[in-house]
Design an enzyme around this catalytic site. Structure first.
Site, PDB file in Angstrom:
ATOM      1  N   ARG A 188       0.881  -1.314   0.012  1.00 15.07           N
ATOM      2  CA  ARG A 188      -0.020   0.054   0.013  1.00 15.07           C
ATOM      3  C   ARG A 188       0.822   1.212   0.257  1.00 15.07           C
ATOM      4  O   ARG A 188       1.789   1.279   0.656  1.00 15.07           O
ATOM      5  CB  ARG A 188      -0.835  -0.024   1.301  1.00 15.07           C
ATOM      6  CG  ARG A 188      -2.005   0.830   1.185  1.00 15.07           C
ATOM      7  CD  ARG A 188      -2.614   1.057   2.789  1.00 15.07           C
ATOM      8  NE  ARG A 188      -3.516   0.074   2.693  1.00 15.07           N
ATOM      9  CZ  ARG A 188      -4.357  -0.596   3.972  1.00 15.07           C
ATOM     10  NH1 ARG A 188      -3.813   0.100   4.973  1.00 15.07           N
ATOM     11  NH2 ARG A 188      -5.016  -1.437   4.016  1.00 15.07           N
ATOM     12  N   ARG A 244      -1.508   7.115   9.687  1.00 10.95           N
ATOM     13  CA  ARG A 244      -1.627   6.468   8.076  1.00 10.95           C
ATOM     14  C   ARG A 244      -1.728   7.620   7.105  1.00 10.95           C
ATOM     15  O   ARG A 244      -1.739   8.745   7.488  1.00 10.95           O
ATOM     16  CB  ARG A 244      -3.008   5.592   8.314  1.00 10.95           C
ATOM     17  CG  ARG A 244      -2.887   4.617   9.356  1.00 10.95           C
ATOM     18  CD  ARG A 244      -1.739   3.632   8.892  1.00 10.95           C
ATOM     19  NE  ARG A 244      -2.157   2.056   9.697  1.00 10.95           N
ATOM     20  CZ  ARG A 244      -2.983   1.102   9.207  1.00 10.95           C
ATOM     21  NH1 ARG A 244      -3.876   1.417   8.020  1.00 10.95           N
ATOM     22  NH2 ARG A 244      -3.106   0.040   9.977  1.00 10.95           N
ATOM     23  N   LYS A 258      -3.401   1.603  14.872  1.00  6.90           N
ATOM     24  CA  LYS A 258      -3.350   2.597  13.670  1.00  6.90           C
ATOM     25  C   LYS A 258      -4.099   3.943  14.302  1.00  6.90           C
ATOM     26  O   LYS A 258      -4.746   4.061  15.114  1.00  6.90           O
ATOM     27  CB  LYS A 258      -4.394   2.049  12.431  1.00  6.90           C
ATOM     28  CG  LYS A 258      -5.494   1.535  12.869  1.00  6.90           C
ATOM     29  CD  LYS A 258      -6.443   1.099  11.637  1.00  6.90           C
ATOM     30  CE  LYS A 258      -6.132  -0.469  11.512  1.00  6.90           C
ATOM     31  NZ  LYS A 258      -6.779  -0.859  10.485  1.00  6.90           N
ATOM     32  N   LYS A 265      -5.611   7.381  12.285  1.00  5.90           N
ATOM     33  CA  LYS A 265      -6.062   7.958  11.017  1.00  5.90           C
ATOM     34  C   LYS A 265      -6.440   9.382  11.272  1.00  5.90           C
ATOM     35  O   LYS A 265      -6.880   9.541  12.080  1.00  5.90           O
ATOM     36  CB  LYS A 265      -7.362   7.191  10.353  1.00  5.90           C
ATOM     37  CG  LYS A 265      -6.725   5.814  10.258  1.00  5.90           C
ATOM     38  CD  LYS A 265      -7.882   4.808   9.609  1.00  5.90           C
ATOM     39  CE  LYS A 265      -7.418   3.650   9.266  1.00  5.90           C
ATOM     40  NZ  LYS A 265      -8.589   2.583   8.556  1.00  5.90           N
ATOM     41  N   CYS A 295     -15.309  -2.951  -0.293  1.00 10.08           N
ATOM     42  CA  CYS A 295     -13.902  -3.039   0.237  1.00 10.08           C
ATOM     43  C   CYS A 295     -13.399  -4.500  -0.622  1.00 10.08           C
ATOM     44  O   CYS A 295     -14.100  -5.180  -1.340  1.00 10.08           O
ATOM     45  CB  CYS A 295     -13.917  -3.373   1.834  1.00 10.08           C
ATOM     46  SG  CYS A 295     -14.284  -5.168   2.014  1.00 10.08           S
ATOM     47  N   CYS A 342      -8.216 -10.402   1.078  1.00  4.21           N
ATOM     48  CA  CYS A 342      -8.019 -10.263   2.530  1.00  4.21           C
ATOM     49  C   CYS A 342      -8.394 -11.345   3.432  1.00  4.21           C
ATOM     50  O   CYS A 342      -9.476 -11.985   3.253  1.00  4.21           O
ATOM     51  CB  CYS A 342      -9.551  -9.189   2.758  1.00  4.21           C
ATOM     52  SG  CYS A 342      -9.366  -8.549   4.412  1.00  4.21           S
ATOM     53  N   CYS A 354     -16.520  -7.863   5.970  1.00  9.69           N
ATOM     54  CA  CYS A 354     -16.680  -8.340   7.510  1.00  9.69           C
ATOM     55  C   CYS A 354     -16.837  -6.947   8.361  1.00  9.69           C
ATOM     56  O   CYS A 354     -16.681  -5.931   7.779  1.00  9.69           O
ATOM     57  CB  CYS A 354     -15.131  -8.829   7.784  1.00  9.69           C
ATOM     58  SG  CYS A 354     -13.843  -7.521   8.319  1.00  9.69           S
ATOM     59  N   CYS A 400     -14.014  -1.113   6.306  1.00 12.00           N
ATOM     60  CA  CYS A 400     -12.978  -0.740   5.381  1.00 12.00           C
ATOM     61  C   CYS A 400     -13.634   0.180   4.150  1.00 12.00           C
ATOM     62  O   CYS A 400     -12.947   1.318   3.844  1.00 12.00           O
ATOM     63  CB  CYS A 400     -11.955  -1.673   4.742  1.00 12.00           C
ATOM     64  SG  CYS A 400     -11.139  -2.637   5.932  1.00 12.00           S
TER      65      CYS A 400
END
Ligand code: SRM
Ligand code: SF4
Length: 572
Positions: free
Chosen positions: A68, A138, A203, A205, A424, A430, A469, A473
């Site tokens: 990424r 991020r 993380k 953001k 996503c 994934c 899930c 995302c």
């Protein structure tokens, strides 16, 4: 929430990694097929995920990698776009580039032996992958509209500054991927002065935008920033904390949460404010239970007042109350728009962010040809699309002709409902996907369009989002309508968010089989068609008529707002 003090395994991996080195270089140079646990965790800080193709039978599975990029505000020069396109053709398993919901690119199915050449080639064109994943700040999102007004330019400058100032300082990335020499350090010189040895608990953001534009879903950021303009300058920046969407099915102590208004600060201190928030997270976030480690849980645990007091205590710059900016809106910037300097920008819709050539729709070639021919900069949007900038009228005509020639849909060929849809990646790459997402949403959209067309509602603008899930995302929990995977072919359905992204949807139906989705939604659609007030959107209508518990829309400037809008429907 009672906390254990035992650090999680990921904390130990970070602690032992010698500032993100681990044994990555050694494993890269060896014949090992894959990395072991600690290196897998550390690789994320370098923008790399170890994965496998879940379509393949167990005996044929091979390890591959997802890479990424870090692209603040999604900005790319023409050369960078061309290089990303070339590298995708050379190194990904399906010749595709994936635009992410945070304005970056992902490369899927990269072989271990190709990691180093790929990352080195990206860096040659000044595209880095550092801190694209991992427990650090991020990719910074920013309003994607390439308008030339001073306030729009300033927002992008601030995004770049935050990205620079919160990037890890460790030399590991340069040593491992770019064959950099290990930097000499003076006695007592610390390698990671801000992050320390164990980085952040999870993380973190950040996104920055203007009040006119909530395409970045500012209320879902750990630290959201709304730049408040006055004439040609940014008067101040509102700081929001504790947004986040990831949760776990059937675990009520995990939830989606909208960010709370904290303070406003002078624009020149926007990056300092983010650092203060990140430092509070670094020092007080949960380091033993990763499920509760995001900043939103600390904000919930402390309450906004305590968090604000701690912020003020740490800030060595002026801090004021948040400024009322009114309601915000999502803009997708598709089609042709004036830039502000006599030129235009043009947004092209990318279905679920996947830039790939298919038999009748050669999107990858079309976009590449546009950049080759026009040498225009591009911007990846938070809605998984791409904008081309600095265009003349003639250039726009060229773009539209090239899109048509390659079978790519233009905005006027999209229904309203498809236009604002996102999914996503989920399967096959994934590892956390419970159900299909990117590969299934296009089919479901066909059915949704047909159903809505019967009611004349297919061109209504509302957000439809799908994830494989509950991690969220594609930001499902702020959408008008969302599908969240429970198991193969089975989804939970959420309703009640809206385009402005300032309200959390509620669970409408659980464990719905694919084949029953339309029938499950039909009563809502029918009632919406017959009983809507004015041009009430699906989410607004649902919230007024159906919602079990009415969720008030966030008043963006209100200091009193406590941000407590959860999927359990707790009142604000
Ligand atoms: Fe995400 C994990 C893909 C945006 C919440 N996300 C993952 C991983 C890396 C799976 C994994 O950990 O093994 C996915 C890679 C799948 C693949 O094969 O590509 C993945 N996330 C994505 C992307 C590509 C989805 C997309 O459709 O574009 C987005 C990449 C953004 C980027 O460029 O950085 C992406 N992820 C998001 C967002 C939306 C956002 O940030 O605006 C969220 C919800 C907001 C939030 O963070 O709360 C999100 N991803 C998660 C979570 C849940 C975190 C949590 O708090 O519980 C996970 C799981 C985790 O971290 O353990 C996750
Ligand atoms: Fe994977 Fe779940 Fe994120 Fe989709 S929402 S990419 S299935 S982690």
């Amino acid at each position: 929430m009672a906390r254990s003090n035992k650090p999680s395994k990921v904390e130990t991996a970070k602690q032992n990694s010698n500032h993100l080195r681990g044994t990555i270089a050694e494993v890269l140079a060896s014949d090992a097929e894959k990395f072991e646990h600690d290196d897998v965790q550390v690789l994320k800080f370098h923008g790399i995920y170890q994965q496998e193709n879940r379509d393949l039978p167990k005996e044929d599975k091979v390890t591959s990698f997802m890479i990424r990029t870090r692209l603040p505000g999604g900005r790319l020069t023409p050369d960078q776009y061309v290089q990303m396109d070339n590298l995708a053709t050379k190194f990904t398993y399906n010749d595709s580039l994936r635009v992410t919901t945070r304005q970056a690119f992902q490369f899927h199915g990269v072989a271990k032996g190709d990691l180093k050449p790929l990352i080195a080639a990206m860096n040659e064109s000044l595209v880095s992958t550092i801190a694209a994943c991992g427990d650090v700040e991020r990719n910074v999102m920013a309003s994607p509209a390439p308008r030339t007004t001073p306030v729009h330019q300033r927002v992008q400058e601030l995004a770049d500054q935050i990205s620079r100032e919160l990037a890890p300082a460790s030399g590991a990335y340069y040593e491992i991927w770019l064959d950099g020499e290990k930097a000499e350090r003076k006695e007592n010189e610390v390698e990671e002065p801000f992050y320390g040895d164990v980085y952040l608990p999870r993380k973190f953001k950040v996104g920055i935008t203007l009040p006119e534009d909530n395409s970045i879903d500012v209320f879902t950021q750990d630290c959201g920033l709304i730049a408040v303009p006055e004439g040609d300058t940014i008067k101040a920046v509102n700081v929001l904390v504790g947004g986040g969407l990831g949760m776990t099915h059937r675990k009520a102590d995990t939830f989606a949460r909208l960010g709370s208004q904290l303070v406003s600060v002078p624009a020149e201190h926007a990056a300092d404010a983010v650092k203060v928030v990140a430092s509070i997270f670094r020092d007080h976030g949960n380091r033993s239970d990763r499920r509760h480690a995001r900043l939103k849980y600390l904000v919930e645990e402390w309450g906004v007042e305590k968090f604000r007091a701690e912020f003020i205590e740490r800030a060595d710059f002026p801090v004021s109350d948040p400024i009322d900016v009114g309601e915000m809106e999502l803009h997708d910037y598709l089609g042709k728009h004036e830039q502000g300097d006599g030129k235009f920008f043009y947004g092209v819709w990318i279905e679920n962010g996947r830039i790939i050539d298919r038999e009748n729709r050669r999107l990858k070639t079309a976009l590449r040809t546009i950049v080759d021919r026009l040498q225009c900069p591009s911007i990846l949007t938070p809605n998984q699309s791409v904008i081309f900038a600095d265009l003349t009228d003639e250039d726009v005509t060229t773009i539209e002709a090239l899109l048509a020639e390659h079978g790519v849909l233009t905005t006027d060929q999209l229904t309203g409902v498809r236009r604002y849809s996102m999914a996503c990646p989920s399967l096959p790459t994934c590892g956390l996907g419970l159900a299909e997402s990117e590969r299934y949403l296009p089919d479901l959209m066909d059915e949704l369009e047909a159903e809505l067309a019967k009611l004349g509602l297919q061109d209504e603008a509302f957000t439809v989002r799908m994830t494989g899930c509950p991690n969220g995302c594609a930001r499902p929990y702020t959408a008008d309508l969302a599908f969240v995977g429970r198991k193969p072919g089975v989804y939970d359905i959420y309703l009640g968010g809206r385009l402005g992204g300032d309200r959390v949807a509620e669970l409408y139906a659980e464990l719905v089989n694919e084949k029953d989705i339309i029938a499950t939604l039909r009563p809502v659609f029918n009632k919406w068609a017959s009983d809507r007030q004015g041009d009430e959107s699906l989410g607004d209508f649902y919230n007024r008529v159906f919602a079990k518990e009415k969720v008030r829309t966030l008043v963006t400037g209100s200091k009193e707002y406590q941000g407590r809008v959860t999927l359990e429907g707790q009142a604000i």
